[in-house]
Design a protein around this motif. Sequence first.
Motif, PDB file in Angstrom:
ATOM      1  N   VAL A 104      42.101  12.847  14.981  1.00 61.02           N
ATOM      2  CA  VAL A 104      40.796  12.826  14.330  1.00 61.02           C
ATOM      3  C   VAL A 104      40.034  14.108  14.638  1.00 61.02           C
ATOM      4  O   VAL A 104      39.338  14.665  13.774  1.00 61.02           O
ATOM      5  CB  VAL A 104      39.993  11.581  14.774  1.00 61.02           C
ATOM      6  N   SER A 105      40.160  14.599  15.880  1.00 60.62           N
ATOM      7  CA  SER A 105      39.478  15.836  16.227  1.00 60.62           C
ATOM      8  C   SER A 105      40.037  17.006  15.425  1.00 60.62           C
ATOM      9  O   SER A 105      39.285  17.867  14.948  1.00 60.62           O
ATOM     10  CB  SER A 105      39.619  16.109  17.724  1.00 60.62           C
ATOM     11  N   LEU A 107      41.400  16.692  12.521  1.00 63.77           N
ATOM     12  CA  LEU A 107      40.923  16.453  11.165  1.00 63.77           C
ATOM     13  C   LEU A 107      39.497  16.950  10.979  1.00 63.77           C
ATOM     14  O   LEU A 107      39.145  17.508   9.929  1.00 63.77           O
ATOM     15  CB  LEU A 107      41.000  14.950  10.848  1.00 63.77           C
ATOM     16  N   ALA A 108      38.671  16.763  12.020  1.00 68.33           N
ATOM     17  CA  ALA A 108      37.283  17.212  11.937  1.00 68.33           C
ATOM     18  C   ALA A 108      37.197  18.723  11.762  1.00 68.33           C
ATOM     19  O   ALA A 108      36.268  19.238  11.137  1.00 68.33           O
ATOM     20  CB  ALA A 108      36.531  16.778  13.196  1.00 68.33           C
ATOM     21  N   GLN A 111      37.318  19.645   8.006  1.00 71.40           N
ATOM     22  CA  GLN A 111      36.382  19.027   7.061  1.00 71.40           C
ATOM     23  C   GLN A 111      35.352  20.040   6.592  1.00 71.40           C
ATOM     24  O   GLN A 111      34.763  20.761   7.388  1.00 71.40           O
ATOM     25  CB  GLN A 111      35.678  17.831   7.720  1.00 71.40           C
ATOM     26  N   GLY A 116      32.816  13.951   4.578  1.00 73.80           N
ATOM     27  CA  GLY A 116      34.017  13.963   5.411  1.00 73.80           C
ATOM     28  C   GLY A 116      33.675  14.027   6.885  1.00 73.80           C
ATOM     29  O   GLY A 116      34.254  13.302   7.702  1.00 73.80           O
ATOM     30  N   ARG A 117      32.722  14.891   7.233  1.00 71.48           N
ATOM     31  CA  ARG A 117      32.322  14.988   8.645  1.00 71.48           C
ATOM     32  C   ARG A 117      31.677  13.692   9.127  1.00 71.48           C
ATOM     33  O   ARG A 117      31.869  13.286  10.274  1.00 71.48           O
ATOM     34  CB  ARG A 117      31.370  16.174   8.824  1.00 71.48           C
ATOM     35  N   VAL A 120      34.507  11.157   9.735  1.00 71.76           N
ATOM     36  CA  VAL A 120      35.241  11.520  10.953  1.00 71.76           C
ATOM     37  C   VAL A 120      34.427  11.144  12.189  1.00 71.76           C
ATOM     38  O   VAL A 120      34.961  10.620  13.174  1.00 71.76           O
ATOM     39  CB  VAL A 120      35.569  13.025  10.959  1.00 71.76           C
ATOM     40  N   VAL A 123      34.713   7.417  12.823  1.00 73.01           N
ATOM     41  CA  VAL A 123      36.016   7.068  13.424  1.00 73.01           C
ATOM     42  C   VAL A 123      36.044   7.474  14.887  1.00 73.01           C
ATOM     43  O   VAL A 123      36.528   6.719  15.749  1.00 73.01           O
ATOM     44  CB  VAL A 123      37.165   7.743  12.649  1.00 73.01           C
ATOM     45  N   GLU A 124      35.528   8.655  15.203  1.00 65.96           N
ATOM     46  CA  GLU A 124      35.515   9.115  16.600  1.00 65.96           C
ATOM     47  C   GLU A 124      34.703   8.174  17.478  1.00 65.96           C
ATOM     48  O   GLU A 124      35.111   7.847  18.601  1.00 65.96           O
ATOM     49  CB  GLU A 124      34.945  10.530  16.680  1.00 65.96           C
TER      50      GLU A 124
END
Length: 445
Positions: A104-105, A107-108, A111, A116-117, A120, A123-124
């Motif tokens: 996830v990190s 993925l961030a 973004q 999107g941010r 994320v 989810v984090e």
Amino acid sequence: MPVRDITDVERLRKINAALISRVERSMDQQGNAFTLFQTAINLENRVRSRTEELRSTLRRLEQSNIDLYSAKEAAEQANLSKTRFLAAASHDVLQPLNAAHLSVSALAEVQTSEEGRRLVGQVERSLATIGNLLQTLLDISRLDAGVVRPDVTEVALEPLFASLKSDFQPLAEQKGLSFRFRAGNAVVRSDRTMLRRILQNIVSNAMRYTRSGGVLVGARRRGATIRIEVVDTGCGIAEDQQEAVFEEFHRGAGAVESDAAGAGLGLGLSIVRRMADTLGHRIAVSSVVGRGTVFRLDVPAVSPRRLGLHSATSPARPRGYGLFGTKVLLIEDDDAVSAAMVALLAHWQCAVRAAASSGEAIRALGDTDWLPDVIIADQHLADGDLGTETVAAVRAYLGRPVPALIVTGDPSPMLAKTTRAAAIELMRKPVKPAELRALLAHLLA
């Protein structure tokens, strides 16, 4: 009748009366003796009966004690089994959770849209909540089982407070709260990790229940102890609830709405009480509803005359987090975690070589033109290898003390001692990427 005869008759009557009286007394005595005999027999029978009842009661009590001992042994065994199960289950769950954190990190990092941010970030936060709950459940299990052995050393409060301030300052700014620390030069005797966890949970609780004003963490000497106080201007705790806050699943009604999702199950202060008891530190709370709360923790103080003998401060965390071009040797046997870590490090512009065991790590270093700047290793690797031993082997192969970090879900206090003795940093899974990046920058500084 002649006078003489009358006298003889009178004499015989007296003799007869005396004899009859004697006989009656004798019969009375015999009757009393018989009664006493019967009473003695009855008492003996009753004593025998009571003795038998007592023996029977003692036998039942002895059997009850045996049953209670067996039940206690079974309960203790079940508790230890629960601890081992939770430790194993936590490790198995922490591995994919750690991979999810890292992914996830990564993925961030890519973004570009606000939506999107935002997703994320959601989810984090959810992953962080799951990780905190798992760690808390494991801590409670280990503390209740009595398997935690504190590593008591001399702990300087100033760097400890600085670390807490770094963790909570962003949240305080977000909520518009003042956040201050006053440590002075206080040094205490405690377990560094457990003391930090205690204060972390108390400060987190203070932040959660404070809407305006702020939080102050201070320390002052009181005789042979240092009293650490966490003071907030939050909603306060009713007097009849001030002991209940240390019970499991107790949650106050005044949590700030924005914190509700991260408030957990009300286990934070339960952990605080257990850890304080394990360390022998006295903890107390006082509060006024609507005005705020004060948590007090009394910790043994180190004598002032010895303060100059210890390096109480730790190196300041560097302001820059640039890792561009850093060569990282990653030793991780879980494919998902390894892939996620490689992706994250690549986004940080690091050059990574990955291995799953000690042998693979040495083979990855066969090219002498590629020397790692830092080693990141899991503790439990393929082929039964241990991360600490692998780091030692790599350092020996290269002939220099390469900075190293063990990232693990293993909660063993012995591991913490081993890494400290080997000058290896230790980070528990699931890894928070921001903390990992800061620690790598610190190791490379």
